[in-house]
Scaffold this motif. Sequence first.
Motif, PDB file in Angstrom:
ATOM      1  N   PHE A   2       0.827  -1.205   0.000  1.00 41.29           N
ATOM      2  CA  PHE A   2       0.000   0.000   0.000  1.00 41.29           C
ATOM      3  C   PHE A   2       0.863   1.258   0.000  1.00 41.29           C
ATOM      4  O   PHE A   2       0.550   2.250  -0.662  1.00 41.29           O
ATOM      5  N   PHE A   3       1.959   1.212   0.749  1.00 37.62           N
ATOM      6  CA  PHE A   3       2.883   2.348   0.792  1.00 37.62           C
ATOM      7  C   PHE A   3       3.493   2.590  -0.593  1.00 37.62           C
ATOM      8  O   PHE A   3       3.545   3.730  -1.059  1.00 37.62           O
ATOM      9  N   ALA A   4       3.912   1.527  -1.236  1.00 35.63           N
ATOM     10  CA  ALA A   4       4.498   1.649  -2.575  1.00 35.63           C
ATOM     11  C   ALA A   4       3.463   2.148  -3.582  1.00 35.63           C
ATOM     12  O   ALA A   4       3.760   2.978  -4.443  1.00 35.63           O
ATOM     13  N   LEU A   5       2.251   1.669  -3.471  1.00 35.38           N
ATOM     14  CA  LEU A   5       1.179   2.116  -4.356  1.00 35.38           C
ATOM     15  C   LEU A   5       0.879   3.606  -4.134  1.00 35.38           C
ATOM     16  O   LEU A   5       0.749   4.374  -5.088  1.00 35.38           O
ATOM     17  N   GLY A   6       0.790   4.016  -2.884  1.00 32.07           N
ATOM     18  CA  GLY A   6       0.553   5.429  -2.570  1.00 32.07           C
ATOM     19  C   GLY A   6       1.693   6.316  -3.028  1.00 32.07           C
ATOM     20  O   GLY A   6       1.478   7.391  -3.594  1.00 32.07           O
ATOM     21  N   LEU A   7       2.910   5.858  -2.818  1.00 31.85           N
ATOM     22  CA  LEU A   7       4.072   6.627  -3.248  1.00 31.85           C
ATOM     23  C   LEU A   7       4.120   6.731  -4.770  1.00 31.85           C
ATOM     24  O   LEU A   7       4.388   7.802  -5.313  1.00 31.85           O
ATOM     25  N   GLY A   8       3.823   5.648  -5.455  1.00 31.11           N
ATOM     26  CA  GLY A   8       3.778   5.675  -6.915  1.00 31.11           C
ATOM     27  C   GLY A   8       2.713   6.618  -7.427  1.00 31.11           C
ATOM     28  O   GLY A   8       2.920   7.344  -8.399  1.00 31.11           O
ATOM     29  N   PHE A   9       1.567   6.629  -6.783  1.00 32.06           N
ATOM     30  CA  PHE A   9       0.480   7.525  -7.155  1.00 32.06           C
ATOM     31  C   PHE A   9       0.894   8.982  -6.984  1.00 32.06           C
ATOM     32  O   PHE A   9       0.653   9.820  -7.858  1.00 32.06           O
ATOM     33  N   LEU A  10       1.545   9.298  -5.862  1.00 26.08           N
ATOM     34  CA  LEU A  10       2.014  10.665  -5.628  1.00 26.08           C
ATOM     35  C   LEU A  10       3.067  11.085  -6.647  1.00 26.08           C
ATOM     36  O   LEU A  10       3.070  12.231  -7.117  1.00 26.08           O
ATOM     37  N   VAL A  11       3.948  10.173  -7.007  1.00 24.63           N
ATOM     38  CA  VAL A  11       4.973  10.471  -8.007  1.00 24.63           C
ATOM     39  C   VAL A  11       4.328  10.745  -9.361  1.00 24.63           C
ATOM     40  O   VAL A  11       4.722  11.676 -10.074  1.00 24.63           O
TER      41      VAL A  11
ATOM     42  N   SER B 153       2.900  14.587 -13.445  1.00 21.40           N
ATOM     43  CA  SER B 153       1.866  15.126 -14.320  1.00 21.40           C
ATOM     44  C   SER B 153       1.721  16.630 -14.133  1.00 21.40           C
ATOM     45  O   SER B 153       1.595  17.378 -15.107  1.00 21.40           O
ATOM     46  N   SER B 154       1.741  17.087 -12.900  1.00 22.04           N
ATOM     47  CA  SER B 154       1.595  18.528 -12.649  1.00 22.04           C
ATOM     48  C   SER B 154       2.807  19.301 -13.154  1.00 22.04           C
ATOM     49  O   SER B 154       2.656  20.409 -13.691  1.00 22.04           O
ATOM     50  N   ILE B 155       3.987  18.745 -13.012  1.00 21.87           N
ATOM     51  CA  ILE B 155       5.190  19.412 -13.528  1.00 21.87           C
ATOM     52  C   ILE B 155       5.134  19.481 -15.048  1.00 21.87           C
ATOM     53  O   ILE B 155       5.424  20.519 -15.645  1.00 21.87           O
ATOM     54  N   GLY B 156       4.738  18.392 -15.693  1.00 21.19           N
ATOM     55  CA  GLY B 156       4.618  18.383 -17.151  1.00 21.19           C
ATOM     56  C   GLY B 156       3.583  19.370 -17.653  1.00 21.19           C
ATOM     57  O   GLY B 156       3.800  20.074 -18.641  1.00 21.19           O
ATOM     58  N   THR B 157       2.461  19.444 -16.961  1.00 19.27           N
ATOM     59  CA  THR B 157       1.410  20.395 -17.340  1.00 19.27           C
ATOM     60  C   THR B 157       1.887  21.829 -17.188  1.00 19.27           C
ATOM     61  O   THR B 157       1.643  22.673 -18.056  1.00 19.27           O
ATOM     62  N   THR B 158       2.569  22.118 -16.096  1.00 21.20           N
ATOM     63  CA  THR B 158       3.093  23.463 -15.868  1.00 21.20           C
ATOM     64  C   THR B 158       4.096  23.853 -16.939  1.00 21.20           C
ATOM     65  O   THR B 158       4.049  24.962 -17.469  1.00 21.20           O
ATOM     66  N   LEU B 159       4.995  22.936 -17.275  1.00 24.82           N
ATOM     67  CA  LEU B 159       5.986  23.233 -18.313  1.00 24.82           C
ATOM     68  C   LEU B 159       5.326  23.449 -19.673  1.00 24.82           C
ATOM     69  O   LEU B 159       5.715  24.351 -20.422  1.00 24.82           O
ATOM     70  N   ALA B 160       4.327  22.646 -19.989  1.00 23.78           N
ATOM     71  CA  ALA B 160       3.631  22.800 -21.265  1.00 23.78           C
ATOM     72  C   ALA B 160       2.900  24.133 -21.328  1.00 23.78           C
ATOM     73  O   ALA B 160       2.928  24.825 -22.349  1.00 23.78           O
ATOM     74  N   LEU B 161       2.249  24.524 -20.241  1.00 25.97           N
ATOM     75  CA  LEU B 161       1.530  25.795 -20.203  1.00 25.97           C
ATOM     76  C   LEU B 161       2.486  26.975 -20.311  1.00 25.97           C
ATOM     77  O   LEU B 161       2.240  27.929 -21.049  1.00 25.97           O
ATOM     78  N   ARG B 162       3.596  26.911 -19.593  1.00 23.91           N
ATOM     79  CA  ARG B 162       4.588  27.995 -19.671  1.00 23.91           C
ATOM     80  C   ARG B 162       5.179  28.088 -21.068  1.00 23.91           C
ATOM     81  O   ARG B 162       5.376  29.184 -21.598  1.00 23.91           O
ATOM     82  N   THR B 163       5.461  26.950 -21.676  1.00 20.88           N
ATOM     83  CA  THR B 163       5.999  26.957 -23.031  1.00 20.88           C
ATOM     84  C   THR B 163       5.000  27.584 -23.992  1.00 20.88           C
ATOM     85  O   THR B 163       5.368  28.404 -24.841  1.00 20.88           O
ATOM     86  N   PHE B 164       3.735  27.235 -23.855  1.00 21.18           N
ATOM     87  CA  PHE B 164       2.708  27.802 -24.719  1.00 21.18           C
ATOM     88  C   PHE B 164       2.609  29.307 -24.541  1.00 21.18           C
ATOM     89  O   PHE B 164       2.586  30.067 -25.510  1.00 21.18           O
TER      90      PHE B 164
END
Length: 57
Positions: free
Chosen positions: A5-14, A19-30
């Motif tokens: 469960f810990f590994a699953l939760g950690l994977g989910f958070l990662v 995803s949020s970092i990728g979205t932010t970079l894509a928005l800034r690039t645009f």
Amino acid sequence: MAMGFFALGLGFLVLILGSSIGTTLALRTFVYRELDLSKNEVRTAVKHLTYERSDGD
């Protein structure tokens, strides 16, 4: 079991963080490249939009 469960939760958070970092970079690039806006122009626009919104509400 608890380790799974810990590994699953950690994977989910990662995945969420990645995803949020990728979205932010894509928005800034645009905004900076496609719309050809500088950082100061974006800041000024956000200040004006925030000010207009606070007046109406």
